[in-house]
Write a protein that holds these residues in place. Structure first.
Motif, short mmCIF file in Angstrom:
data_model
loop_
_atom_site.label_atom_id
_atom_site.label_comp_id
_atom_site.label_asym_id
_atom_site.label_seq_id
_atom_site.Cartn_x
_atom_site.Cartn_y
_atom_site.Cartn_z
N GLY A 1 0.83 -1.36 0.12
CA GLY A 1 -0.02 0.02 -0.05
C GLY A 1 0.80 1.25 0.16
N THR A 2 1.96 1.30 0.74
CA THR A 2 2.74 2.38 0.83
C THR A 2 3.43 2.65 -0.72
OG1 THR A 2 5.01 1.11 1.40
CG2 THR A 2 3.48 1.96 3.18
N VAL A 3 3.66 1.64 -1.40
CA VAL A 3 4.31 1.73 -2.62
C VAL A 3 3.24 2.09 -4.03
CG1 VAL A 3 5.55 0.56 -4.45
CG2 VAL A 3 6.22 0.25 -2.16
N LEU A 4 2.31 1.63 -3.78
CA LEU A 4 0.99 1.76 -5.01
C LEU A 4 0.17 2.92 -4.64
CD1 LEU A 4 0.06 -2.15 -5.58
CD2 LEU A 4 1.72 -0.86 -6.62
N PHE A 5 -0.40 2.83 -3.42
CA PHE A 5 -1.23 3.90 -3.04
C PHE A 5 -0.89 5.17 -2.42
CE2 PHE A 5 -3.43 0.03 -3.67
CZ PHE A 5 -4.65 0.19 -4.26
N GLU A 6 0.55 4.87 -2.04
CA GLU A 6 1.29 6.00 -1.49
C GLU A 6 0.30 6.48 -0.07
OE1 GLU A 6 2.09 9.42 -3.81
OE2 GLU A 6 2.36 8.16 -5.68
N THR A 7 0.01 5.43 0.56
CA THR A 7 -0.98 5.93 1.69
C THR A 7 -0.66 4.39 2.85
OG1 THR A 7 -3.10 6.40 2.53
CG2 THR A 7 -2.80 4.61 0.94
N ARG A 8 -0.92 4.85 3.87
CA ARG A 8 -0.98 3.75 5.00
C ARG A 8 -2.36 3.35 5.18
NH1 ARG A 8 3.54 2.89 8.21
NH2 ARG A 8 2.32 1.14 8.93
N PHE A 9 -2.56 1.93 5.19
CA PHE A 9 -3.82 1.31 5.32
C PHE A 9 -4.20 1.48 6.72
CE2 PHE A 9 -3.09 -1.34 1.23
CZ PHE A 9 -3.39 -0.13 0.47
N GLY A 10 -3.43 1.28 7.66
CA GLY A 10 -3.58 1.00 9.18
C GLY A 10 -3.95 -0.25 9.46
N THR A 11 -3.25 -1.39 8.86
CA THR A 11 -3.54 -2.62 9.32
C THR A 11 -2.88 -3.03 10.80
OG1 THR A 11 -1.55 -3.23 8.30
CG2 THR A 11 -3.45 -3.52 6.85
N PHE A 12 -2.07 -2.32 11.09
CA PHE A 12 -1.63 -2.48 12.56
C PHE A 12 -2.13 -1.31 13.40
CE2 PHE A 12 2.04 -4.25 9.95
CZ PHE A 12 2.12 -5.37 10.19
N GLY A 13 -2.97 -0.74 13.24
CA GLY A 13 -3.43 0.35 14.02
C GLY A 13 -4.79 -0.21 14.67
N GLU A 14 -5.20 0.52 15.74
CA GLU A 14 -6.33 -0.05 16.47
C GLU A 14 -7.54 0.07 15.72
OE1 GLU A 14 -6.49 -1.68 19.43
OE2 GLU A 14 -4.28 -1.45 19.40
N SER A 15 -7.54 1.24 15.03
CA SER A 15 -9.06 1.58 14.48
C SER A 15 -8.61 2.06 12.94
CB SER A 15 -9.86 2.57 15.27
OG SER A 15 -9.13 3.73 15.32
N PRO A 16 -8.24 1.35 11.68
CA PRO A 16 -8.06 2.18 10.38
C PRO A 16 -9.52 2.53 10.05
CG PRO A 16 -8.22 -0.41 10.32
CD PRO A 16 -8.07 -0.20 11.96
N SER A 17 -9.46 3.60 9.21
CA SER A 17 -10.63 4.10 8.53
C SER A 17 -11.70 3.15 8.28
CB SER A 17 -10.29 4.96 7.24
OG SER A 17 -9.79 4.31 6.21
N PRO A 18 -12.60 3.48 8.26
CA PRO A 18 -13.81 2.35 7.60
C PRO A 18 -13.59 1.83 6.21
CG PRO A 18 -14.92 4.17 8.67
CD PRO A 18 -13.59 4.51 8.49
N GLU A 19 -13.15 2.83 5.40
CA GLU A 19 -12.88 2.43 3.93
C GLU A 19 -11.60 1.43 3.85
OE1 GLU A 19 -15.05 6.21 4.32
OE2 GLU A 19 -13.02 5.74 4.96
N ALA A 20 -10.52 1.82 4.63
CA ALA A 20 -9.43 1.02 4.74
C ALA A 20 -9.79 -0.31 5.52
CB ALA A 20 -8.25 1.60 5.30
N ALA A 21 -10.52 -0.39 6.40
CA ALA A 21 -10.80 -1.55 6.88
C ALA A 21 -11.71 -2.58 5.78
CB ALA A 21 -11.59 -1.36 8.39
N LYS A 22 -12.71 -2.04 5.36
CA LYS A 22 -13.30 -2.64 4.46
C LYS A 22 -12.42 -3.26 3.32
CE LYS A 22 -17.53 -2.29 1.81
NZ LYS A 22 -18.89 -1.28 1.21
#
Length: 518
Positions: free
Chosen positions: A210-231
């Motif tokens: 995700g950091t390479v392709l989308f230039e963003t952090r999905f938040g997979t190791f976070g407590e609460s990733p954004s609803p869009e990212a979690a989905k």
């Protein structure tokens, strides 16, 4: 057409071969490849029907061999059995697909050297193509063929295969590794075991891609990733478990009834494409401002998505298609290879010790590896190569040629799927000494800076213009991870696992590793 005859002992999984024998094989290979095409064409080739192989049944061919007794999980073993029974070339028919499997390194080299300008790897997944048609989705680099594929691939190569550009990804990739290591400290039980290490590595790989392709952090190791990212994360995880289920169901059934696996496949793909479109939209305003301000696009900057959006030869729908397709190919392949590597290190303490000594000699305590320092760690790179020899995440490579070709004296017609059994060849004692042993130092070059092994004996990333697009990024991910793990923990294996095929080669049960802080 080219013609070759090579004789080799029947394949077994025991035995030794000396360095001298390997060099002899290489010399014989060069001699054969230097024969002129005109001379080879003068020999009458045998017909395709004369190629040995299992007969199979009308209409379905040998399909039931891969259905009964969970044969679909033993594809790699079945290929080994076929090679032992029929030799270096055999044919079989799967439904309406004609296939030929070759396992002689000279033949493999000849195949890849003659794959054409626009090589085709394997037949497309019918349900995926149907989804794209019904949803009017664009095709990406993995679903395109011919000249259209080449045009897209040439653009993507700029950000995926240029070493200078790929090296710039090391900073965000190291950040993800830090999150993974922190996560492992939090989730270890009292014995130092991380529950479901395979899932943790899947998250690491997904976040890294995700950091390479989308230039963003999905938040997979976070407590609460954004609803869009979690989905999105949930859809990606579910999709990999759906491929095999959906693949074995004939597509014509969908005309009368849409199976549950088909419906779930569509839902997951919808989520992934929607997320890709969202990422593009989020970047558009920023990029427009850059371009309006006259800022030049830096082709060597580590900005994959920004680079694509700034081009006028690829549409937003095509960008999304490529993001999704690359991600589908990259996540589980990298995570499983890394899992196998950690498992093999844990099973081989002397190798793990040698790796730690090399990493410690190059890096100071707490120092993060970079592309430059990784170049000083040949044993570390050999660990990954050796893992891919023993457990190639894709058990085979394949090509479908547009012209006929003569291999082993048989003329193979166009549009035949020619398969290269990577798992079988990687364990062939005629190609590798002690083939079942994990010996990363076999990949260290000697004083002549030459490898002791045939260049085509192990090609897990493929070869040529259709070589794995994400190879350099995947290697960087795995090398960085391996250096950090070696710096920080000692691994112990608590169980033994075996490989099983579920579209990819994965452990047949949960891998249990103990992580002990150094």
């Amino acid at each position: 057409m080219a013609y070759r005859i090579a004789i080799r002992p029947s394949l077994t999984f025991v035995g030794l071969q000396t360095r001298k024998q390997h060099l002899g094989i290489a010399i014989q290979s060069v001699i054969r490849l230097q024969q002129t095409q005109a001379a080879m064409e003068s020999v009458d080739a045998k017909s395709y029907d004369q190629i040995p192989g299992p007969k199979g049944l009308p209409l379905v061919g040998t399909l039931f061999d891969y259905v009964r007794n969970k044969g679909h999980t033993r594809v790699h073993e079945i290929q080994g059995e076929r090679v032992q029974e029929y030799g270096e070339i055999y044919r079989e028919k799967l439904l309406d697909l004609e296939t030929v499997t070759i396992s002689n390194v000279d033949d493999v080299q000849y195949l890849f050297r003659n794959e054409g300008k626009y090589p085709q790897r394997e037949p497309q997944f019918p349900l995926w193509m149907k989804y794209k048609e019904e949803r009017k989705q664009a095709h990406g680099v993995f679903s395109l063929q011919g000249e259209e594929w080449f045009k897209v691939r040439r653009v993507l190569n700029m950000k995926m295969l240029k070493p200078k550009v790929v090296g710039e990804y090391s900073k965000p990739l190291n950040d993800v590794i830090s999150d993974l290591l922190n996560r492992t400290k939090q989730t270890r039980d009292s014995d130092g075991v991380i529950p479901d290490i395979q899932q943790e590595l899947f998250k690491w790989s997904l976040e890294s891609v995700g950091t390479v392709l989308f230039e963003t952090r999905f938040g997979t190791f976070g407590e609460s990733p954004s609803p869009e990212a979690a989905k999105f994360i949930e859809a990606v995880e579910k999709l990999f478990n759906l491929f095999l289920k959906a693949y074995v169901i004939p597509l014509w059934i969908d005309k009368f009834y849409r199976p549950k696996s088909f419906r779930e496949f569509y839902d997951c793909m919808d989520v992934m494409y929607d997320f890709g479109n969202s990422c593009i939209e989020n970047r558009l305003s920023e990029i427009r401002k850059r371009l309006e301000n006259g800022e030049a696009q830096d082709e060597d900057a580590a900005e994959f998505l920004t680079f694509l959006i700034g081009r006028d030869d690829i549409s937003s729908t095509e960008i999304t298609a490529n993001l999704v397709e690359i991600l589908m190919a990259a996540v589980e392949t990298t995570s499983n290879t890394s899992l196998w590597t950690l498992y093999l290190l844990a099973r081989n303490p002397s190798v793990q010790k040698q790796l730690h000594e090399e990493v410690s000699a190059v890096l100071q305590p707490g120092e993060l590896a970079t592309p430059a320092t990784l170049q000083k760690m040949p044993f570390l790179r050999g660990c990954v190569k050796e893992t891919l020899r023993l457990f190639p995440v894709a058990t085979e490579n394949a090509r479908i040629l547009q012209e006929d070709i003569v291999i082993q004296g048989y003329r193979i017609p166009p549009n035949t799927m020619i398969r290269v059994p990577l798992y079988v060849m990687g364990r062939d004692p005629a190609l590798f000494d002690d083939p079942l042993e994990y010996k990363p130092d076999r990949w260290l070059r000697d004083d002549t800076n030459k490898s002791h092994y045939h260049a085509f004996a192990s090609q897990p990333f493929g070869f040529g213009t259709r070589m794995c697009l994400g190879r350099r990024v995947a290697e960087l991910e795995m090398h960085l991870l391996l250096s950090r793990v070696s710096q920080n923990v000692w691994l112990e294996s608590l169980n033994e696992v075996k490989p099983t095929s579920i579209s990819l080669l994965v452990p047949d049960r949960e891998v249990k590793l103990r992580f002990i802080d150094r």
